[in-house]
Design a protein around this motif. Structure first.
Motif, PDB file in Angstrom:
ATOM      1  N   GLU A 272       0.828  -1.206   0.000  1.00 31.79           N
ATOM      2  CA  GLU A 272       0.000   0.000   0.000  1.00 31.79           C
ATOM      3  C   GLU A 272       0.858   1.250   0.000  1.00 31.79           C
ATOM      4  OE1 GLU A 272      -3.167   2.403  -0.321  1.00 31.79           O
ATOM      5  OE2 GLU A 272      -3.088   0.205  -0.565  1.00 31.79           O
ATOM      6  N   ARG A 275       1.989   1.748  -3.477  1.00 30.20           N
ATOM      7  CA  ARG A 275       0.887   2.273  -4.292  1.00 30.20           C
ATOM      8  C   ARG A 275       0.683   3.766  -4.052  1.00 30.20           C
ATOM      9  NH1 ARG A 275      -1.768  -2.448  -2.244  1.00 30.20           N
ATOM     10  NH2 ARG A 275      -1.655  -4.182  -3.741  1.00 30.20           N
ATOM     11  N   GLU A 276       0.880   4.212  -2.815  1.00 36.12           N
ATOM     12  CA  GLU A 276       0.740   5.643  -2.519  1.00 36.12           C
ATOM     13  C   GLU A 276       1.818   6.451  -3.224  1.00 36.12           C
ATOM     14  OE1 GLU A 276       0.725   6.020   1.693  1.00 36.12           O
ATOM     15  OE2 GLU A 276      -1.239   5.037   1.948  1.00 36.12           O
ATOM     16  N   ARG A 280       1.529   9.290  -6.611  1.00 37.61           N
ATOM     17  CA  ARG A 280       2.166  10.609  -6.708  1.00 37.61           C
ATOM     18  C   ARG A 280       3.144  10.694  -7.882  1.00 37.61           C
ATOM     19  NH1 ARG A 280       4.180  11.416  -0.596  1.00 37.61           N
ATOM     20  NH2 ARG A 280       3.964   9.159  -0.514  1.00 37.61           N
TER      21      ARG A 280
END
Length: 318
Positions: A272, A275-276, A280
């Motif tokens: 996760e 993925r963050e 961006r």
């Protein structure tokens, strides 16, 4: 894994934590010390290839192994893995760096990358014979990359600059025609962003950098020059089945004096976090996971599948 994301492992520059040339804990050397420092690096790189990582980074380290030597060994003994050689623009002329790289590209089917380290701390820079400071370092790096690309792509190349001069240079014969190494740069200063806007294929941020502000700024600077570099992040990671196990291991390592990881948690939490970063604009991840061989297999088996997506058969050949 997703075609838009690429994962790389950071190699040790002074041997693994358990000591230069030491065996992994699950191996007994019955040959009486025949296992040496390069065997360890070769095992780490081989593990990265088996675990389907895209590449490795041999970082610049003034007191460590020479990155071009390490990269050449990795490229020679692996079929798909890319190898980024970290170096400082003051170590050699751009013509010589380009020549060495042209040969490595020929021998590796164009799998060599450059990781150019510009802004060293003052003591390290002076120990390397480099007494430039501040913006001058970035001006020299810009000339270095301009000249290296010039002799790579043009016969009869001539350049007259502040730091470098070339008269009727350029590669022909066996050195001509290869792909110029992908250029990885870093930094958050205006000079660093300007250099990347002009020359970077990938700009690598640190885990604490403000990507929300820096990515759009660099993207705009590059777009004004008709360029669009990719974005990467250097990310220490320690992942386990659950957060409790990961935190316990992190505490154990901190007590032993090891550096802290940037991402600590379950494999799902690490996925996760990646993925963050991807949301961006980050597509290249340079993972520092120690001890490397064991952690590479863990990440390959547990983390990368969580980020899996369609994958082309020819992906490794670029």
């Amino acid at each position: 894994m997703s075609e838009s994301l690429r994962f790389h492992i950071v190699l040790p520059s002074r041997g693994e934590e358990r000591g230069p040339g030491a065996l992994p804990p699950f191996v007994t050397d019955l040959r009486g010390g025949a296992y040496g420092p390069y065997d360890q690096l070769a095992q780490i790189a081989r593990a990265a290839e088996i675990a389907t990582f895209h590449g490795v980074l041999a970082p610049f380290d003034a007191g460590g192994e020479e990155s071009f030597v390490v990269a050449s060994g990795v490229l020679r003994h692996n079929r798909w893995l890319r190898a980024a050689a970290g170096f400082h623009p003051g170590i050699a002329t751009p013509v010589y760096a380009a020549k060495v790289s042209a040969s490595l590209q020929r021998f590796s089917s164009n799998r060599l990358d450059w990781r150019v380290e510009v802004d060293l701390d003052e003591a390290t820079a002076r120990a390397q014979g480099d007494f430039l400071t501040g913006a001058d370092r970035y001006a020299r790096a810009a000339e270095f990359l301009t000249v290296a690309k010039g002799v790579w792509h043009e016969e009869g190349y001539t350049y007259e600059g502040r730091y470098f001069q070339v008269l009727a240079g350029g590669f022909a014969g066996p050195l001509a025609g290869g792909a110029f190494p992908r250029v990885h740069l870093s930094g958050t200063s205006p000079e660093a962003l300007d250099l990347s806007a002009r020359h970077a294929d990938v700009h690598v941020f640190g885990p604490a950098d403000d990507l929300g502000a820096l990515v759009p700024e660099l993207r705009d600077r590059a777009a004004a020059l008709g360029r669009a570099p990719a974005f990467g992040v250097a990310l220490p990671v320690l992942a386990r089945e659950d957060e409790e196990e990961a935190l316990a291991e992190a505490r154990r390592r901190t007590a032993a004096g090891d550096p802290p990881a940037g991402v600590v948690g379950s494999y799902a939490a690490a996925a996760e976090a990646i993925r963050e970063y991807a949301a961006r604009g980050v597509t290249a991840f340079f993972l520092d996971a120690r001890p490397r061989i064991e952690e590479i297999y863990r990440l390959g088996e547990q983390l990368l599948p969580l980020l899996a997506g369609p994958r082309k058969e020819t992906e490794h050949a670029d």
